[in-house]
Design a protein around this motif. Sequence first.
Motif, mmCIF file in Angstrom:
data_model
loop_
_atom_site.group_PDB
_atom_site.id
_atom_site.type_symbol
_atom_site.label_atom_id
_atom_site.label_comp_id
_atom_site.label_asym_id
_atom_site.label_seq_id
_atom_site.Cartn_x
_atom_site.Cartn_y
_atom_site.Cartn_z
ATOM 1 N N THR A 170 0.854 -1.185 0.000
ATOM 2 C CA THR A 170 0.000 0.000 0.000
ATOM 3 C C THR A 170 0.887 1.231 0.000
ATOM 4 O OG1 THR A 170 -1.665 -1.193 1.279
ATOM 5 C CG2 THR A 170 -1.868 1.209 1.187
ATOM 6 N N LEU A 171 0.696 2.105 -0.973
ATOM 7 C CA LEU A 171 1.486 3.330 -1.074
ATOM 8 C C LEU A 171 0.554 4.528 -1.142
ATOM 9 C CD1 LEU A 171 2.956 1.023 -3.183
ATOM 10 C CD2 LEU A 171 4.779 2.690 -2.804
ATOM 11 N N LEU A 172 0.974 5.630 -0.567
ATOM 12 C CA LEU A 172 0.175 6.843 -0.534
ATOM 13 C C LEU A 172 0.735 7.860 -1.514
ATOM 14 C CD1 LEU A 172 -0.296 7.255 3.337
ATOM 15 C CD2 LEU A 172 -1.787 6.098 1.700
ATOM 16 N N SER A 173 -0.169 8.634 -2.101
ATOM 17 C CA SER A 173 0.247 9.676 -3.031
ATOM 18 C C SER A 173 -0.686 10.857 -2.874
ATOM 19 C CB SER A 173 0.220 9.152 -4.470
ATOM 20 O OG SER A 173 0.692 10.141 -5.351
ATOM 21 N N ALA A 174 -0.402 11.923 -3.597
ATOM 22 C CA ALA A 174 -1.245 13.119 -3.550
ATOM 23 C C ALA A 174 -1.384 13.670 -4.949
ATOM 24 C CB ALA A 174 -0.641 14.181 -2.625
ATOM 25 N N ALA A 175 -2.564 14.208 -5.237
ATOM 26 C CA ALA A 175 -2.824 14.751 -6.570
ATOM 27 C C ALA A 175 -2.308 16.176 -6.676
ATOM 28 C CB ALA A 175 -4.312 14.702 -6.865
ATOM 29 N N PHE A 231 7.892 19.872 -7.707
ATOM 30 C CA PHE A 231 9.108 19.714 -8.508
ATOM 31 C C PHE A 231 10.036 18.709 -7.828
ATOM 32 C CE2 PHE A 231 11.951 21.086 -11.751
ATOM 33 C CZ PHE A 231 13.210 20.920 -11.207
ATOM 34 N N PRO A 232 10.593 17.731 -8.539
ATOM 35 C CA PRO A 232 10.461 17.537 -9.983
ATOM 36 C C PRO A 232 9.337 16.580 -10.360
ATOM 37 C CG PRO A 232 12.195 16.117 -9.158
ATOM 38 C CD PRO A 232 11.650 16.871 -7.963
ATOM 39 N N LEU A 233 8.831 15.779 -9.390
ATOM 40 C CA LEU A 233 7.776 14.832 -9.696
ATOM 41 C C LEU A 233 6.617 15.041 -8.747
ATOM 42 C CD1 LEU A 233 9.864 11.556 -10.173
ATOM 43 C CD2 LEU A 233 8.713 12.834 -11.982
ATOM 44 N N SER A 234 5.408 14.587 -9.161
ATOM 45 C CA SER A 234 4.261 14.688 -8.271
ATOM 46 C C SER A 234 4.481 13.767 -7.074
ATOM 47 C CB SER A 234 2.974 14.308 -9.011
ATOM 48 O OG SER A 234 3.055 12.997 -9.485
ATOM 49 N N SER A 235 3.920 14.126 -5.951
ATOM 50 C CA SER A 235 4.184 13.449 -4.688
ATOM 51 C C SER A 235 3.846 11.972 -4.747
ATOM 52 C CB SER A 235 3.355 14.121 -3.575
ATOM 53 O OG SER A 235 3.659 15.491 -3.506
ATOM 54 N N GLY A 236 4.811 11.129 -4.451
ATOM 55 C CA GLY A 236 4.566 9.696 -4.331
ATOM 56 C C GLY A 236 4.685 8.909 -5.618
ATOM 57 N N VAL A 237 4.773 9.556 -6.770
ATOM 58 C CA VAL A 237 4.800 8.819 -8.038
ATOM 59 C C VAL A 237 6.055 7.968 -8.159
ATOM 60 C CG1 VAL A 237 4.918 9.031 -10.539
ATOM 61 C CG2 VAL A 237 3.304 10.427 -9.253
ATOM 62 N N GLN A 238 7.210 8.533 -7.766
ATOM 63 C CA GLN A 238 8.449 7.772 -7.864
ATOM 64 C C GLN A 238 8.421 6.564 -6.939
ATOM 65 O OE1 GLN A 238 10.937 8.523 -10.199
ATOM 66 N NE2 GLN A 238 11.450 6.413 -9.640
ATOM 67 N N LEU A 239 7.844 6.755 -5.742
ATOM 68 C CA LEU A 239 7.720 5.627 -4.813
ATOM 69 C C LEU A 239 6.813 4.540 -5.389
ATOM 70 C CD1 LEU A 239 7.364 7.417 -1.352
ATOM 71 C CD2 LEU A 239 9.268 6.010 -2.133
ATOM 72 N N LEU A 240 5.740 4.965 -6.057
ATOM 73 C CA LEU A 240 4.828 3.999 -6.665
ATOM 74 C C LEU A 240 5.532 3.192 -7.751
ATOM 75 C CD1 LEU A 240 1.954 2.872 -7.009
ATOM 76 C CD2 LEU A 240 1.492 4.742 -8.604
ATOM 77 N N LEU A 241 6.312 3.855 -8.585
ATOM 78 C CA LEU A 241 7.031 3.158 -9.647
ATOM 79 C C LEU A 241 8.068 2.197 -9.064
ATOM 80 C CD1 LEU A 241 7.567 6.132 -12.139
ATOM 81 C CD2 LEU A 241 5.911 4.285 -12.313
ATOM 82 N N ASP A 242 8.773 2.652 -8.015
ATOM 83 C CA ASP A 242 9.741 1.774 -7.369
ATOM 84 C C ASP A 242 9.040 0.584 -6.720
ATOM 85 O OD1 ASP A 242 11.756 3.462 -8.124
ATOM 86 O OD2 ASP A 242 11.850 4.515 -6.191
ATOM 87 N N GLY A 243 7.854 0.831 -6.133
ATOM 88 C CA GLY A 243 7.100 -0.242 -5.496
ATOM 89 C C GLY A 243 6.650 -1.290 -6.489
ATOM 90 N N ALA A 244 6.246 -0.847 -7.681
ATOM 91 C CA ALA A 244 5.839 -1.793 -8.719
ATOM 92 C C ALA A 244 6.995 -2.704 -9.096
ATOM 93 C CB ALA A 244 5.326 -1.047 -9.944
ATOM 94 N N SER A 245 8.197 -2.123 -9.146
ATOM 95 C CA SER A 245 9.381 -2.915 -9.494
ATOM 96 C C SER A 245 9.798 -3.840 -8.358
ATOM 97 C CB SER A 245 10.533 -1.965 -9.844
ATOM 98 O OG SER A 245 11.720 -2.678 -10.078
ATOM 99 N N ASP A 246 9.677 -3.353 -7.102
ATOM 100 C CA ASP A 246 10.157 -4.123 -5.948
ATOM 101 C C ASP A 246 9.194 -5.219 -5.512
ATOM 102 O OD1 ASP A 246 12.415 -2.556 -5.890
ATOM 103 O OD2 ASP A 246 11.616 -1.168 -4.382
#
Length: 460
Positions: free
Chosen positions: A15-20, A24-39
């Motif tokens: 479960t990962l949290l993000s915000a709409a 800068f440079p990325l929207s909040s939580g998007v990088q964590l979501l992408l890393d989570g998909a890979s991990d």
Amino acid sequence: MSSPLTSVQYLILPTLLSAALFTFPLSSGVQLLLDGASDYLPCPTEVINTALDVDKGEEALQLPCSPSGPFVALAFKLEEGKYGQLTYMRVYSGKVSKGDFIHNTSTNKRTRVPRLVRIHSDELEDIPSAQAGDIVALFGIECASGDTFTDGSVNYAMTSIKVPEPVMSVSLTPKSTDQLANFQKALQRFQREDPTFHVANNAETGETIISGMGELHLDIYVERMRREYKVDCEVGRPKVNYREAITQRAEFNYLHKKQSGGSGQYGKVGGYIEPLPEDHSTKYEYANEMVGNAIPPEFHAACEKGFREAANAGSLIGAPVEGIRVVLNDGAAHAVDSNEMAFRLAAIGGFRQAYQAARPTVLEPVMKVEVTVPVEFQGTVMGDLNRRKGMILDSRQEAEDAVIEALVPLNSMFGYSTVLRSNTQGKGEFSMEYANHSPVTKDQQEEMAKAAVASKSAGK
């Protein structure tokens, strides 16, 4: 850190949290979501996929994610690009190369792969081939969302090819004639994307009728037309798609005879109609049980056409008749006056003759509704569902909310979202899906039959 295998076994639920909000440079939580998909998420070879064997009545079977298996892929998204339709495709088994011929199991059409690309954000990278586990895109393939492609060696489908009938319709008219081109373009695209979205033209009024699986379903397409194609439409009053059915067997013995000077018309048909079992695979069945040539073979097709034409509009409210079996087992012909027209009209007359004796009934679409509300509003919401002729199936508590499941006639659900917000101070939410068609009450059927007669008399 957990291995990908634990998510396959459902031992963990990442479960990962993000915000709409864009920062800068990325929207909040998007990088964590992408890393989570890979991990955390499994690779395609670790997932067991299930396909449906169309040749065996959509029997489920396991489909190994292997490049050496038969080619099976699913078109899951369509996009209009500057080079035409772009079809996003997930390859579940086998491999495909540019120039290969692939088979669409939904349409039984064979087509060549002209161009194969891999998507990187808004960039397209041409690739020579793709294999099991890849997500790629194709140009120049005419298909609908949900279609399955194979190499022709198997007849599998990743999603059921049985599409439910639409349960609701509305008329749609663009406010400006300048928008007609975009209006037609949007309708064509939506039909390719969604097999449950239907478009038809009313020959009497000239209106365009769109049909789908509910009020929200159609509202979304009207809004997409406005937002994506800049087309504002006048939307007519929603209309529920009723059906008719028979409840008992009835026989017919009908003679169509017409003489107006010269060659006339003569056709006689005999047989019976009966209801099909509820779990029958088809909604209409015709059986020719003729013995001998009482009706010459060249007129058999005209009889079948007449019966099917009559079943398209029942005599109660003019709705299509479903769940019916028509059997032709007798008849007569004239050496001079018999022709295809005579037997087609005889079949229509025979069907209508038996239909009245078969105790016909009107069926209305019933929706399975799930409502989630705070516990303090549970009684109010259940009372409102009962007033809408709903049947409560289940009521349970989840944390501080009550979850209510019910079967409710679609005709009673128009505007329900507004009523639910009012009854729950904006805290309630609901979802619904088509369940089945069920008979209406006797009083309701009589009112609908009277309204249909009045409408027909008025020429509407």
